[in-house]
Design a protein around this motif. Sequence first.
Motif, mmCIF file in Angstrom:
data_model
loop_
_atom_site.group_PDB
_atom_site.id
_atom_site.type_symbol
_atom_site.label_atom_id
_atom_site.label_comp_id
_atom_site.label_asym_id
_atom_site.label_seq_id
_atom_site.Cartn_x
_atom_site.Cartn_y
_atom_site.Cartn_z
ATOM 1 N N ALA A 66 0.886 -1.229 0.023
ATOM 2 C CA ALA A 66 0.042 -0.037 -0.150
ATOM 3 C C ALA A 66 0.829 1.210 -0.028
ATOM 4 N N THR A 67 2.004 1.264 0.807
ATOM 5 C CA THR A 67 2.937 2.470 0.740
ATOM 6 C C THR A 67 3.564 2.533 -0.536
ATOM 7 N N LEU A 68 3.960 1.746 -1.049
ATOM 8 C CA LEU A 68 4.720 1.493 -2.432
ATOM 9 C C LEU A 68 3.638 2.113 -3.246
ATOM 10 N N LEU A 69 2.403 1.529 -3.369
ATOM 11 C CA LEU A 69 1.518 2.206 -4.415
ATOM 12 C C LEU A 69 1.144 3.609 -4.107
ATOM 13 N N ALA A 70 1.228 4.206 -2.924
ATOM 14 C CA ALA A 70 1.067 5.419 -2.759
ATOM 15 C C ALA A 70 1.917 6.133 -3.144
ATOM 16 N N ASN A 71 3.314 5.793 -2.872
ATOM 17 C CA ASN A 71 4.259 6.425 -3.298
ATOM 18 C C ASN A 71 4.473 6.536 -4.745
ATOM 19 N N ILE A 72 4.232 5.668 -5.548
ATOM 20 C CA ILE A 72 3.964 5.808 -7.187
ATOM 21 C C ILE A 72 2.850 6.866 -7.341
ATOM 22 N N ASN A 73 1.886 6.915 -6.903
ATOM 23 C CA ASN A 73 0.552 7.619 -7.066
ATOM 24 C C ASN A 73 1.013 9.288 -6.780
ATOM 25 N N TYR A 74 1.757 9.339 -5.594
ATOM 26 C CA TYR A 74 2.116 10.811 -5.504
ATOM 27 C C TYR A 74 3.221 11.206 -6.120
ATOM 28 N N ALA A 75 4.374 10.565 -6.452
ATOM 29 C CA ALA A 75 5.615 10.738 -7.120
ATOM 30 C C ALA A 75 5.136 11.187 -8.557
ATOM 31 N N CYS A 76 4.355 10.510 -9.345
ATOM 32 C CA CYS A 76 3.817 10.319 -10.562
ATOM 33 C C CYS A 76 2.725 11.326 -10.817
ATOM 34 N N SER A 77 2.276 11.979 -9.546
ATOM 35 C CA SER A 77 1.466 13.184 -9.816
ATOM 36 C C SER A 77 2.420 14.296 -9.811
ATOM 37 N N GLN A 78 3.429 14.260 -9.519
ATOM 38 C CA GLN A 78 4.607 15.724 -9.508
ATOM 39 C C GLN A 78 5.363 15.465 -10.504
ATOM 40 N N VAL A 79 5.764 14.404 -10.996
ATOM 41 C CA VAL A 79 6.824 14.342 -12.235
ATOM 42 C C VAL A 79 6.302 13.306 -13.258
ATOM 43 N N ASP A 80 6.984 13.564 -14.335
ATOM 44 C CA ASP A 80 6.903 12.470 -15.660
ATOM 45 C C ASP A 80 7.144 11.159 -15.482
ATOM 46 N N CYS A 81 6.341 10.164 -15.285
ATOM 47 C CA CYS A 81 6.688 8.712 -14.926
ATOM 48 C C CYS A 81 6.399 7.919 -16.315
ATOM 49 N N ARG A 82 6.376 8.386 -17.291
ATOM 50 C CA ARG A 82 6.298 7.865 -18.614
ATOM 51 C C ARG A 82 7.175 6.451 -18.650
ATOM 52 N N ILE A 83 8.582 6.782 -18.191
ATOM 53 C CA ILE A 83 9.430 5.737 -18.326
ATOM 54 C C ILE A 83 9.064 4.195 -17.691
ATOM 55 N N LEU A 84 7.979 4.393 -17.135
ATOM 56 C CA LEU A 84 7.404 3.206 -16.111
ATOM 57 C C LEU A 84 6.213 2.337 -17.050
ATOM 58 N N GLN A 85 5.874 3.069 -18.095
ATOM 59 C CA GLN A 85 4.718 2.762 -18.906
ATOM 60 C C GLN A 85 5.169 1.232 -19.610
ATOM 61 N N LYS A 86 4.364 0.224 -19.844
ATOM 62 C CA LYS A 86 4.396 -0.965 -20.533
ATOM 63 C C LYS A 86 5.117 -0.537 -21.776
ATOM 64 N N GLY A 87 6.213 -1.537 -21.872
ATOM 65 C CA GLY A 87 7.038 -1.182 -23.231
ATOM 66 C C GLY A 87 8.094 -0.162 -23.179
ATOM 67 N N CYS A 88 8.241 0.453 -22.011
ATOM 68 C CA CYS A 88 9.436 1.545 -21.553
ATOM 69 C C CYS A 88 10.542 0.842 -20.929
ATOM 70 N N PRO A 89 11.709 1.378 -20.679
ATOM 71 C CA PRO A 89 12.787 0.895 -20.427
ATOM 72 C C PRO A 89 12.497 0.216 -18.721
ATOM 73 N N CYS A 90 11.834 1.126 -18.083
ATOM 74 C CA CYS A 90 11.661 0.684 -16.558
ATOM 75 C C CYS A 90 10.508 -0.134 -16.201
ATOM 76 N N PHE A 91 9.624 -0.606 -16.918
ATOM 77 C CA PHE A 91 8.536 -1.250 -16.715
ATOM 78 C C PHE A 91 8.926 -2.566 -16.151
ATOM 79 N N TYR A 92 9.669 -3.263 -16.602
ATOM 80 C CA TYR A 92 10.212 -4.484 -16.315
ATOM 81 C C TYR A 92 11.321 -4.435 -15.085
ATOM 82 N N PRO A 93 11.356 -5.153 -14.144
ATOM 83 C CA PRO A 93 10.246 -6.007 -13.727
ATOM 84 C C PRO A 93 9.015 -5.330 -13.230
#
Length: 116
Positions: A42-69
């Motif tokens: 739950a904390t990890l998910l909240a961190n993702i949601n908060y950070a990505c509301s403030q900065v561009d997290c497109r690098i985490l989208q499927k097919g992008c370099p940081c999606f896997y694992p």
Amino acid sequence: MAPKAAALCLFLLLLPFISGGNLVMVNGQKTWCVAKPSSDQATLLANINYACSQVDCRILQKGCPCFYPDNLMNHASVAMNLYYQAKGRNHWNCDFRNSGLVVITDPSYFNCIYAS
């Protein structure tokens, strides 16, 4: 651990506080922010949601370099680091309610390059 090595480790641990709160680059040492391994889902998910509301997290989208694992620990670490780097690399920008950890070892892997 030798006394000199122990003293150096203690100094490096206290350096952010001695320097007035800002993390200081020692001998040009870069720093990154990652999620603490003890963080719950739950904390990890909240961190993702908060950070990505403030900065561009497109690098985490499927097919992008940081999606896997494709897991919350990996995605949170990438998102938290993007936020930490964008906000000035202050120790408080990696706190995330005590679930972030500032590291000096580059967490990049394969084509997923962590900003520094």
